[in-house]
Design an enzyme around this catalytic site. Structure first.
Site, PDB file in Angstrom:
ATOM      1  N   ASN A  77     -17.205  13.515   0.972  1.00  0.00           N
ATOM      2  CA  ASN A  77     -17.979  13.330  -0.326  1.00  0.00           C
ATOM      3  C   ASN A  77     -18.960  14.528  -0.650  1.00  0.00           C
ATOM      4  O   ASN A  77     -19.924  14.763  -0.063  1.00  0.00           O
ATOM      5  CB  ASN A  77     -18.748  12.027  -0.238  1.00  0.00           C
ATOM      6  CG  ASN A  77     -19.646  11.562  -1.440  1.00  0.00           C
ATOM      7  OD1 ASN A  77     -19.493  12.371  -2.411  1.00  0.00           O
ATOM      8  ND2 ASN A  77     -20.218  10.443  -1.290  1.00  0.00           N
ATOM      9  N   CYS A 109     -23.859  11.230  -7.260  1.00  0.00           N
ATOM     10  CA  CYS A 109     -22.572  11.371  -7.345  1.00  0.00           C
ATOM     11  C   CYS A 109     -21.930  11.343  -8.758  1.00  0.00           C
ATOM     12  O   CYS A 109     -20.797  11.714  -9.196  1.00  0.00           O
ATOM     13  CB  CYS A 109     -21.885  10.280  -6.555  1.00  0.00           C
ATOM     14  SG  CYS A 109     -22.332  10.794  -4.832  1.00  0.00           S
ATOM     15  N   HIS A 138     -14.207   9.935  -8.098  1.00  0.00           N
ATOM     16  CA  HIS A 138     -15.350  10.459  -7.278  1.00  0.00           C
ATOM     17  C   HIS A 138     -15.064  10.115  -6.007  1.00  0.00           C
ATOM     18  O   HIS A 138     -14.317   9.114  -5.615  1.00  0.00           O
ATOM     19  CB  HIS A 138     -16.695   9.703  -7.568  1.00  0.00           C
ATOM     20  CG  HIS A 138     -17.652  10.248  -6.507  1.00  0.00           C
ATOM     21  ND1 HIS A 138     -17.749  11.502  -5.890  1.00  0.00           N
ATOM     22  CD2 HIS A 138     -18.304   9.275  -5.815  1.00  0.00           C
ATOM     23  CE1 HIS A 138     -18.620  11.567  -4.977  1.00  0.00           C
ATOM     24  NE2 HIS A 138     -19.098  10.116  -4.546  1.00  0.00           N
TER      25      HIS A 138
HETATM   26  N1  ACO Z   1     -18.973   5.981  13.692  1.00  0.00           N
HETATM   27  C1  ACO Z   1     -18.733   4.663  14.462  1.00  0.00           C
HETATM   28  N2  ACO Z   1     -19.528   3.465  14.144  1.00  0.00           N
HETATM   29  C2  ACO Z   1     -20.184   3.592  13.022  1.00  0.00           C
HETATM   30  C3  ACO Z   1     -20.281   4.999  12.100  1.00  0.00           C
HETATM   31  C4  ACO Z   1     -19.576   5.955  12.664  1.00  0.00           C
HETATM   32  N3  ACO Z   1     -19.732   7.154  11.814  1.00  0.00           N
HETATM   33  N4  ACO Z   1     -21.131   4.521  11.103  1.00  0.00           N
HETATM   34  C5  ACO Z   1     -21.376   3.359  11.415  1.00  0.00           C
HETATM   35  N5  ACO Z   1     -20.819   2.745  12.548  1.00  0.00           N
HETATM   36  C6  ACO Z   1     -20.912   1.412  13.046  1.00  0.00           C
HETATM   37  C7  ACO Z   1     -22.048   0.500  12.683  1.00  0.00           C
HETATM   38  O1  ACO Z   1     -23.158   0.951  13.255  1.00  0.00           O
HETATM   39  C8  ACO Z   1     -21.701  -0.811  12.744  1.00  0.00           C
HETATM   40  O2  ACO Z   1     -21.674  -1.275  14.121  1.00  0.00           O
HETATM   41  P1  ACO Z   1     -22.046  -2.764  14.478  1.00  0.00           P
HETATM   42  O3  ACO Z   1     -21.012  -3.655  13.870  1.00  0.00           O
HETATM   43  O4  ACO Z   1     -22.258  -2.692  15.924  1.00  0.00           O
HETATM   44  O5  ACO Z   1     -23.630  -2.758  13.735  1.00  0.00           O
HETATM   45  C9  ACO Z   1     -20.066  -0.602  12.384  1.00  0.00           C
HETATM   46  O6  ACO Z   1     -19.702   0.594  12.420  1.00  0.00           O
HETATM   47  C10 ACO Z   1     -19.929  -1.256  10.838  1.00  0.00           C
HETATM   48  O7  ACO Z   1     -20.844  -0.417  10.071  1.00  0.00           O
HETATM   49  P2  ACO Z   1     -20.720  -0.695   8.553  1.00  0.00           P
HETATM   50  O8  ACO Z   1     -21.828   0.074   7.959  1.00  0.00           O
HETATM   51  O9  ACO Z   1     -20.819  -2.176   8.272  1.00  0.00           O
HETATM   52  O10 ACO Z   1     -19.321  -0.062   7.953  1.00  0.00           O
HETATM   53  P3  ACO Z   1     -18.557  -0.080   7.010  1.00  0.00           P
HETATM   54  O11 ACO Z   1     -17.194  -0.603   7.103  1.00  0.00           O
HETATM   55  O12 ACO Z   1     -19.197  -0.598   5.550  1.00  0.00           O
HETATM   56  O13 ACO Z   1     -18.253   1.246   6.530  1.00  0.00           O
HETATM   57  C11 ACO Z   1     -19.090   3.263   4.967  1.00  0.00           C
HETATM   58  C12 ACO Z   1     -19.342   2.066   6.236  1.00  0.00           C
HETATM   59  C13 ACO Z   1     -18.089   3.884   5.247  1.00  0.00           C
HETATM   60  C14 ACO Z   1     -20.467   3.991   4.978  1.00  0.00           C
HETATM   61  C15 ACO Z   1     -18.816   2.401   3.753  1.00  0.00           C
HETATM   62  O14 ACO Z   1     -19.715   1.428   3.663  1.00  0.00           O
HETATM   63  C16 ACO Z   1     -18.967   3.000   2.573  1.00  0.00           C
HETATM   64  O15 ACO Z   1     -18.028   3.985   2.356  1.00  0.00           O
HETATM   65  N6  ACO Z   1     -19.630   2.817   1.533  1.00  0.00           N
HETATM   66  C17 ACO Z   1     -19.852   3.275   0.357  1.00  0.00           C
HETATM   67  C18 ACO Z   1     -20.331   4.869   0.264  1.00  0.00           C
HETATM   68  C19 ACO Z   1     -20.371   5.414  -1.047  1.00  0.00           C
HETATM   69  O16 ACO Z   1     -19.523   5.141  -1.929  1.00  0.00           O
HETATM   70  N7  ACO Z   1     -21.124   6.333  -1.491  1.00  0.00           N
HETATM   71  C20 ACO Z   1     -21.089   6.625  -2.862  1.00  0.00           C
HETATM   72  C21 ACO Z   1     -22.205   7.088  -3.431  1.00  0.00           C
HETATM   73  S1  ACO Z   1     -22.628   8.591  -2.360  1.00  0.00           S
HETATM   74  C22 ACO Z   1     -24.057   9.218  -3.366  1.00  0.00           C
HETATM   75  O17 ACO Z   1     -24.105   8.757  -4.518  1.00  0.00           O
HETATM   76  C23 ACO Z   1     -24.803  10.252  -2.637  1.00  0.00           C
END
Ligand code: ACO
Length: 326
Positions: free
Chosen positions: A283, A118, A253
């Site tokens: 993204n 990214c 980004h």
């Molecule tokens: N729909 C519904 N529930 C979901 C989904 C979904 N799509 N995905 C995960 N969940 C659930 C999980 O299973 C978990 O359930 P549990 O508590 O029962 O286990 C709950 O939601 C919370 O999951 P987390 O992964 O902890 O959710 P979080 O609040 O951290 O959000 C996210 C996830 C959106 C991915 C966030 O962590 C994020 O944006 N991270 C950064 C990503 C990023 O910046 N990437 C950039 C680089 S990409 C690159 O370089 C290619």
């Protein structure tokens, strides 16, 4: 060169390509156990574009490059270099950049791909700026082009809802300008390979027995993102003797609305000064910054002479920032 002027890389054209097919959150909820509410609340994403089989990184990159050259009024034969940032090349080799070169008729250029996930566009901008400052090239296309739909695991709801496909390109041209008045003022790049396991593609060319799909520890990436991005933007300001008050626009980004908002807030910018496209594109990795730049320049928000701060973080981890006066 006239007295007092310095050679700098000036952004003279920007172009884009988005696949025709748009997939809403509701449609994603038909494929995996998710909902519009969950995706919107956690990420700000409402929809993404997914490429058809003919819409490869080269195809989309060429379309974006053609538009950037047309906007700048520059003939493809005047292009000296094509730097294409992608994690989803058409082939392991030749580089996707040479397919773009052939497609747009930039037969006098050299081209290569750049892999920094990214952060790829900021890395590309930095390399191009170095080539221009060193006098090795006058006209460089920097392209971000990605088809993440080809590497998504559509059984992993934690990742497949987050990404989309698209491409955008900028043309950088050498110009003699008064210091600070125009062009790329600085770029700062970082990586930390000790964090490689946080976000990666499982296998692919070197390990064909593996899945070839994207794997991410989203929570850990998130935790690192806010800290590292804030330090990268401060680094850019300090290096140029500027403060947050000097910034007109933040073009970050586009991974997650919450990350974007918290970096903007730490910088003391208003919401209106932060360009957001993650709601429409999700993204798109290396394409996300130039796509956002394209949107805000095309709709008349970003104006000539304004100071624009770019930042990104991605797999590697890689991260960095760039400061450009348009
Ligand atoms: N729909 C519904 N529930 C979901 C989904 C979904 N799509 N995905 C995960 N969940 C659930 C999980 O299973 C978990 O359930 P549990 O508590 O029962 O286990 C709950 O939601 C919370 O999951 P987390 O992964 O902890 O959710 P979080 O609040 O951290 O959000 C996210 C996830 C959106 C991915 C966030 O962590 C994020 O944006 N991270 C950064 C990503 C990023 O910046 N990437 C950039 C680089 S990409 C690159 O370089 C290619």
């Amino acid at each position: 060169m006239s007295e007092g002027l310095i050679r700098r890389s000036v952004l003279t054209g920007v172009g884009h390509y988005l696949p025709e097919k748009i997939t809403s959150n509701a449609e994603m909820a038909l494929r995996v156990d998710t909902s519009d509410d969950w995706i919107t609340e956690r990420t700000g994403i409402k929809q993404r574009h997914f490429a058809g089989s003919h819409e490869t990184a080269a195809f989309m990159g060429a379309a974006a490059a053609r538009e950037a050259l047309a906007k700048a009024g520059v003939d493809p034969l005047a292009v000296n270099a094509i730097i294409l940032a992608t994690s989803t090349p058409d082939q392991a080799f030749p580089a996707t950049a040479v397919h773009v070169q052939a497609a747009i008729g930039a037969h006098n250029a050299f081209g290569f791909d750049l892999a920094a996930a990214c952060s790829g566009f900021i890395y590309g901008l930095s390399v191009a700026d170095g080539l221009i400052r060193a006098g090795q090239a006058d006209n460089i296309l920097v392209i971000g082009s990605e088809v993440y739909s080809r590497i998504l695991n559509f059984e992993d709801r934690g990742t497949c809802v987050l990404f989309g496909d698209g491409a955008a390109a900028v043309l950088l041209q050498a110009r003699d300008v008064a210091p600070g008045s125009k062009g790329v003022l600085s770029t700062h790049l970082h990586s930390d390979g000790r964090l490689a396991d946080m976000l990666y593609v499982d296998g692919a060319v070197g390990q064909p027995e593996k899945s070839g799909k994207l794997v991410m520890n989203g929570r850990e990436v998130f935790r690192h993102a806010v800290t590292l991005l804030s330090s990268a933007v401060n680094e850019a300001l300090t290096a140029n003797g500027l403060t947050n008050k000097d910034i007109d626009w933040l073009v970050p980004h586009q991974a997650n609305r919450r990350i974007i908002d918290s970096v903007g807030k730490k910088l003391g910018l208003t919401e209106a000064q932060v360009v957001v496209t993650v709601d429409q594109h999700a993204n798109t990795s290396a394409a996300s910054i130039p796509l956002a730049l394209y949107q805000a320049m095309s709709d008349g928000r970003i104006l000539p002479g304004q100071l624009v701060l770019l930042e990104a973080l991605g797999g590697g981890l890689t991260w960095g920032s760039a400061l450009i006066r348009l």
